[in-house]
Scaffold this active site. Structure first.
Site, mmCIF file in Angstrom:
data_model
loop_
_atom_site.group_PDB
_atom_site.id
_atom_site.type_symbol
_atom_site.label_atom_id
_atom_site.label_comp_id
_atom_site.label_asym_id
_atom_site.label_seq_id
_atom_site.Cartn_x
_atom_site.Cartn_y
_atom_site.Cartn_z
ATOM 1 N N SER A 177 10.211 -13.234 5.150
ATOM 2 C CA SER A 177 9.892 -12.028 5.912
ATOM 3 C C SER A 177 8.499 -12.139 6.513
ATOM 4 O O SER A 177 7.623 -12.813 5.969
ATOM 5 C CB SER A 177 9.951 -10.806 4.982
ATOM 6 O OG SER A 177 9.395 -9.667 5.598
ATOM 7 N N TYR A 204 6.628 -6.783 -2.152
ATOM 8 C CA TYR A 204 7.734 -7.478 -1.480
ATOM 9 C C TYR A 204 7.215 -8.712 -0.723
ATOM 10 O O TYR A 204 7.756 -9.814 -0.847
ATOM 11 C CB TYR A 204 8.416 -6.510 -0.515
ATOM 12 C CG TYR A 204 9.498 -7.116 0.344
ATOM 13 C CD1 TYR A 204 10.774 -7.336 -0.165
ATOM 14 C CD2 TYR A 204 9.264 -7.434 1.677
ATOM 15 C CE1 TYR A 204 11.773 -7.877 0.622
ATOM 16 C CE2 TYR A 204 10.256 -7.971 2.480
ATOM 17 C CZ TYR A 204 11.512 -8.195 1.941
ATOM 18 O OH TYR A 204 12.503 -8.732 2.736
ATOM 19 N N LYS A 222 8.040 -12.741 -1.494
ATOM 20 C CA LYS A 222 8.549 -13.661 -0.477
ATOM 21 C C LYS A 222 7.602 -14.842 -0.262
ATOM 22 O O LYS A 222 8.047 -15.982 -0.094
ATOM 23 C CB LYS A 222 8.765 -12.911 0.846
ATOM 24 C CG LYS A 222 9.914 -11.913 0.824
ATOM 25 C CD LYS A 222 11.261 -12.605 0.712
ATOM 26 C CE LYS A 222 12.414 -11.653 0.883
ATOM 27 N NZ LYS A 222 13.735 -12.311 0.764
#
Length: 326
Positions: free
Chosen positions: A125, A149, A153
């Site tokens: 991402s 998050y 990643k």
């Protein structure tokens, strides 16, 4: 060729499987079987010339990855994750699903033996980048995520690079733009409003805008997401060198420009269905997100996105609404 899609019940997974079923092949190679894996029952498989097997399970549970790897898929699409807002709200769940599940998969492949070396396509991402940013983030910009998050990643990107360098598998990490317009119902992603303010009004429903119209972000359509995955799975990974993770092309636009594109495509009556309701939590998360990228390397490697946000809206109308606006 046998293909495993982890996260096959999610929006991108479903669209990928539908595309592969329609094509009957991945690149120049005929597909022998697709195995789709997710924690919940996926929609019924599409009609295809090959079998589609459905497996239910949680990749973050010890032993689950070994079961999948024992099937010896030639290509593994790893799409499974919990979304940004949920990962921020539940710290332990975010690391368990987004990091531990990925690490278990990579370890299961490493320990499989017998010369097994699949191609692994991992969806990362643009959340791996954190503010402050230049006007357009270059391909060699450092990763300093400002969310759990994005951190999860970024760690997985490093693991993918190292496991590929050591020859355990042939990995490609794709830094996805925010996928917009997402079909279906709103989810827990902090980025969900980017789709909500387009999808709901086009369907005749009210949508809430939690941020100001000057918020700028990086987008690509679900149709482009499928193209990204297929390109990654069929490309010569020798072109990547040691830089296994790729920032993908997209469209940089403000929320105001999104709304202007919606007005151009669908008219003022549709735009009037957007209701402003500021949300401090979402505004804080979004303030640390990247806004624009050069993405030259991604384009040079053959990845393609839309040319305008208006085109993204028209893709949604064509693919999800049968060409009709409420």
């Amino acid at each position: 060729m046998n293909i495993l899609v982890i996260g096959g019940g999610g929006m991108v997974g479903v669209k990928l499987i539908n595309r592969l079923a329609a094509d009957g092949r991945l690149g120049e190679t005929a597909i022998g079987k697709i195995i789709r894996h997710d924690v919940v029952l996926a929609p019924p498989p599409p009609a295809s010339s090959f079998p589609v097997e459905t497996l239910i399970g949680d990749l973050s549970v010890p032993g689950e990855a070994e079961k999948l790897v024992a099937l010896r898929p030639d290509v593994i699409f790893h799409l499974a994750a919990i979304v940004s807002g949920e990962a921020e709200a539940d710290f332990e769940k975010g690391y368990r699903i987004n990091l531990d599940g990925t690490r278990y998969l990579f370890e299961a492949i490493r320990k499989a033996g017998g010369g097994y070396k699949p191609k692994v396509v991992f969806t990362s991402s643009i959340a791996v980048f954190g503010a402050p940013f230049p006007e357009a983030i270059p391909d060699d910009y450092f990763t300093t995520p400002l969310t759990s998050y994005g951190t999860q990643k970024a760690i997985c990107e490093l693991l993918l690079s190292d496991y590929s360098r050591r020859g355990f598998f042939d990995g490609v990490g794709l830094r996805f733009p925010t996928i917009c317009v997402r079909p279906g119902k709103p989810n827990l992603a902090a980025s969900g409003f980017f789709s909500n303010i387009i999808r709901e009004p086009l369907a005749g429903q009210e949508a809430v805008l939690p941020v100001s119209e000057d918020v700028r972000h990086w987008h690509a359509s679900p149709r482009a997401a499928t193209r990204f995955l297929i390109r990654a799975a069929t490309m010569d990974t020798g072109l990547l060198g040691n830089r296994r993770n790729v920032t993908l092309p997209g469209i940089s636009c403000t929320v105001g420009e999104q709304i202007a594109a919606l007005r151009k495509v669908a008219g003022e009556n549709v735009v009037a269905r957007i209701r402003r309701e500021p949300n401090e939590t979402i505004m804080k998360i979004v303030s640390g997100w990247p806004r624009n990228f050069e993405a030259r390397r991604g384009r040079e490697l053959g990845f393609e996105a839309e040319g305008s946000f208006e085109e993204i809206i028209r893709v949604h109308i064509e693919d999800e609404l049968g060409g009709k606006i409420a």
